[in-house]
Design a protein around this motif. Structure first.
Motif, mmCIF file in Angstrom:
data_model
loop_
_atom_site.group_PDB
_atom_site.id
_atom_site.type_symbol
_atom_site.label_atom_id
_atom_site.label_comp_id
_atom_site.label_asym_id
_atom_site.label_seq_id
_atom_site.Cartn_x
_atom_site.Cartn_y
_atom_site.Cartn_z
ATOM 1 N N ASP A 1 -0.772 -0.298 -2.992
ATOM 2 C CA ASP A 1 -1.685 -1.426 -2.812
ATOM 3 C C ASP A 1 -2.867 -1.333 -3.776
ATOM 4 O O ASP A 1 -3.680 -2.253 -3.854
ATOM 5 C CB ASP A 1 -2.245 -1.434 -1.381
ATOM 6 N N ASP A 2 -2.958 -0.213 -4.468
ATOM 7 C CA ASP A 2 -4.110 0.081 -5.315
ATOM 8 C C ASP A 2 -3.845 -0.413 -6.748
ATOM 9 O O ASP A 2 -3.017 0.148 -7.467
ATOM 10 C CB ASP A 2 -4.333 1.608 -5.269
ATOM 11 N N LEU A 3 -4.552 -1.478 -7.129
ATOM 12 C CA LEU A 3 -4.319 -2.101 -8.438
ATOM 13 C C LEU A 3 -4.542 -1.112 -9.579
ATOM 14 O O LEU A 3 -3.784 -1.085 -10.556
ATOM 15 C CB LEU A 3 -5.233 -3.323 -8.583
ATOM 16 N N GLU A 4 -5.579 -0.276 -9.460
ATOM 17 C CA GLU A 4 -5.875 0.676 -10.541
ATOM 18 C C GLU A 4 -4.747 1.700 -10.673
ATOM 19 O O GLU A 4 -4.355 2.074 -11.780
ATOM 20 C CB GLU A 4 -7.230 1.376 -10.299
ATOM 21 N N ALA A 5 -4.197 2.156 -9.524
ATOM 22 C CA ALA A 5 -3.090 3.123 -9.556
ATOM 23 C C ALA A 5 -1.848 2.482 -10.181
ATOM 24 O O ALA A 5 -1.115 3.124 -10.946
ATOM 25 C CB ALA A 5 -2.778 3.626 -8.147
ATOM 26 N N ALA A 6 -1.624 1.208 -9.887
ATOM 27 C CA ALA A 6 -0.479 0.494 -10.468
ATOM 28 C C ALA A 6 -0.632 0.401 -11.983
ATOM 29 O O ALA A 6 0.307 0.665 -12.744
ATOM 30 C CB ALA A 6 -0.364 -0.899 -9.847
ATOM 31 N N GLU B 1 7.870 -5.617 -10.401
ATOM 32 C CA GLU B 1 8.655 -6.561 -9.613
ATOM 33 C C GLU B 1 8.050 -6.860 -8.264
ATOM 34 O O GLU B 1 7.122 -6.192 -7.805
ATOM 35 C CB GLU B 1 10.099 -6.075 -9.478
ATOM 36 N N GLU B 2 8.602 -7.882 -7.638
ATOM 37 C CA GLU B 2 8.124 -8.287 -6.309
ATOM 38 C C GLU B 2 8.464 -7.202 -5.305
ATOM 39 O O GLU B 2 9.485 -6.513 -5.434
ATOM 40 C CB GLU B 2 8.727 -9.636 -5.917
ATOM 41 N N TYR B 3 7.630 -7.051 -4.310
ATOM 42 C CA TYR B 3 7.836 -6.060 -3.251
ATOM 43 C C TYR B 3 8.904 -6.564 -2.289
ATOM 44 O O TYR B 3 8.889 -7.712 -1.859
ATOM 45 C CB TYR B 3 6.515 -5.843 -2.499
ATOM 46 N N LEU B 4 9.860 -5.678 -1.979
ATOM 47 C CA LEU B 4 10.908 -6.031 -1.021
ATOM 48 C C LEU B 4 10.623 -5.330 0.292
ATOM 49 O O LEU B 4 10.507 -4.108 0.332
ATOM 50 C CB LEU B 4 12.278 -5.581 -1.557
#
Ligand code: AMP
Ligand code: GLY
Length: 416
Positions: free
Chosen positions: A157-162, A175-178
């Motif tokens: 959920d952490d944009l910076e980690a992504a 990709e989209e979360y399933l």
């Protein structure tokens, strides 16, 4: 039939375990193998990534079939080298193994074959990454495009980690979360005929309650009492057969083991990923339930005769496997620690529970850890409750300093 298995993990031990019980198998070899596989197969040192060396070994041993276990040799074209030498091989060509080797390639094949999967973007620049993350929103799913042994995926959920994970990879698939439970469904194929195996569920996260980082897999069970009995047929029709047909249409037929990692979402089945080989640790539980002797099935896939194979026979029993991992896995694992208690399991829990080795090696009289995932303790029982009790009873006998395992494998499915 003389068989050579390539690889060193618990998956290869599970394959060798099953092959060693097959009356058609007259000689069993494994390269490079591990301390546990040495008890059922003759081990040979080989660089598993070196197609020439593997082919030379297969020829020297005069084997009838080579089974390539892990993805790295498959992607490196080891099966091609063996096949070119005229030896039947279970495992896809290097080009076909791109279904696992490149997430972007897999997405392209799925789009062409109409296979349901998460919507995704392939990104190579920070700007593309930002746009894609923004388009889908949290939870963010960021995947390294190349092989990463199940550890190249970050779901957060952490944009910076992504963004940080994306920046650390050259090319990423966002990709989209399933949502929904995951199922691993394997199929044996000769490039045309597709024979699905029984489904299993894997536990990818390191810690109880699906917390902690992604790993190669910390445990598995089969069957899935909660799954729709029509699932296998649905996945065969909508995922496995169309993918195999598309690969053949492209001139890169896929033969060997096609692993569909699926999410059962509120909107239906979606493919999370393909792998080009048996899953680890799911293979341990799937093969524990397979009654049909394994060698003939693998040989039929290797020689293009699966259409003539009798339907597979399955045990009604349940199977559970619990992975014992080293201190610090999935980071840099500590190795070289002695393992004890294996004899006690053999004396008191066999044949219902048994230990499959992954990262182990012999050091004099001792067996010591040599990798992240060390052992896969596997058990069968009349239902998941009995199989899980037997597995954890055996786990409790094993001592490995600093080791870790999950205590909730199959707990929910067993109603525990
Ligand atoms: P993969 O290597 O693609 O199998 O991803 C490893 C794990 O990350 C999967 O088993 C899932 O638990 C998780 N994962 C991958 N893709 C998604 C997705 N699109 N949505 C939710 N979870 C995912
Ligand atoms: N257990 C997941 C995998 O084999 O990739």
């Amino acid at each position: 039939m003389k068989v050579l298995v390539i690889g060193t993990g618990a998956r290869e031990h599970a394959l060798c375990h099953a092959l060693s019980h097959d009356p058609d198998v007259t000689a069993l070899h494994c390269a490079p193998g591990n301390a546990g596989i040495a008890e059922v197969a003759a081990l040979h040192p080989v660089d598993a990534l070196d197609g020439t060396a593997v082919t030379a070994l297969a020829t020297k041993l005069g084997v009838d079939l080579v089974v390539v276990g892990p993805e790295a040799p498959l992607v490196a074209g080891v099966a091609d080298a063996v096949r070119e030498a005229g030896v039947p091989v279970f495992g896809p060509s290097g080009r076909a193994a791109q279904l696992e080797g490149s997430k972007a390639f897999a997405k392209d094949v799925m789009a062409a074959a109409g296979v349901p999967t998460a919507r995704s973007y392939v990104c190579t620049t920070p700007e593309e990454v930002d746009t894609a993350l923004d388009a889908f929103g949290p939870p963010y799913v960021v995947k390294d495009d190349g092989l990463a042994a199940g550890k190249g995926v970050v779901v957060t959920d952490d944009l910076e980690a992504a963004k940080a994970h994306a920046a650390a990879c050259e090319r990423v698939v966002i990709e989209e979360y399933l949502d929904g439970p995951e199922v691993s469904l394997f199929a044996v194929t000769d490039g045309e005929t597709v024979v699905p195996l029984q489904p299993a569920q894997d536990f990818k996260r390191a810690l109880n309650g699906d917390e902690g980082p992604n790993t190669g897999g910390m445990g598995a069970y089969s069957p899935l009492p909660w799954a729709d009995p029509k699932l296998i047929d649905e996945v065969l029709q909508t995922v496995l057969q169309p993918t195999v047909d598309e690969m053949r249409r492209r001139g890169t037929p896929f033969s060997g083991l096609l692993y569909a990692g699926l999410a059962i979402t509120s909107r239906g089945v979606r493919v999370i990923e393909f792998n080009a080989r048996f899953g680890d640790p799911e293979t341990q539980v799937v093969l524990a339930r397979l009654k049909t002797p394994l060698a003939g099935v693998l040989m039929a896939a290797a020689t293009g005769t699966l259409a003539h194979l009798e339907p597979l026979r399955w045990s009604d029993e349940a199977a559970v496997t619990v992975v014992i991992a080293s201190h610090n896995y999935p980071g840099t694992p500590r190795t070289g620690d002695p393992i004890t208690g294996l004899d006690e399991v053999a004396a008191q829990d066999a044949p219902h529970a048994y230990v499959l080795h992954a990262g182990t090696r012999r050091d004099g009289d001792a067996i010591v850890s040599s990798g992240g995932r060390v052992l896969s303790v596997t058990a069968t029982g009349k239902d998941l409750t009995e199989a899980r009790d037997r597995a954890y009873t055996a786990v409790a006998r094993i001592r490995l300093d600093g080791s870790q395992h999950r205590t909730d494998i199959a707990a929910k499915a067993a109603g525990a």
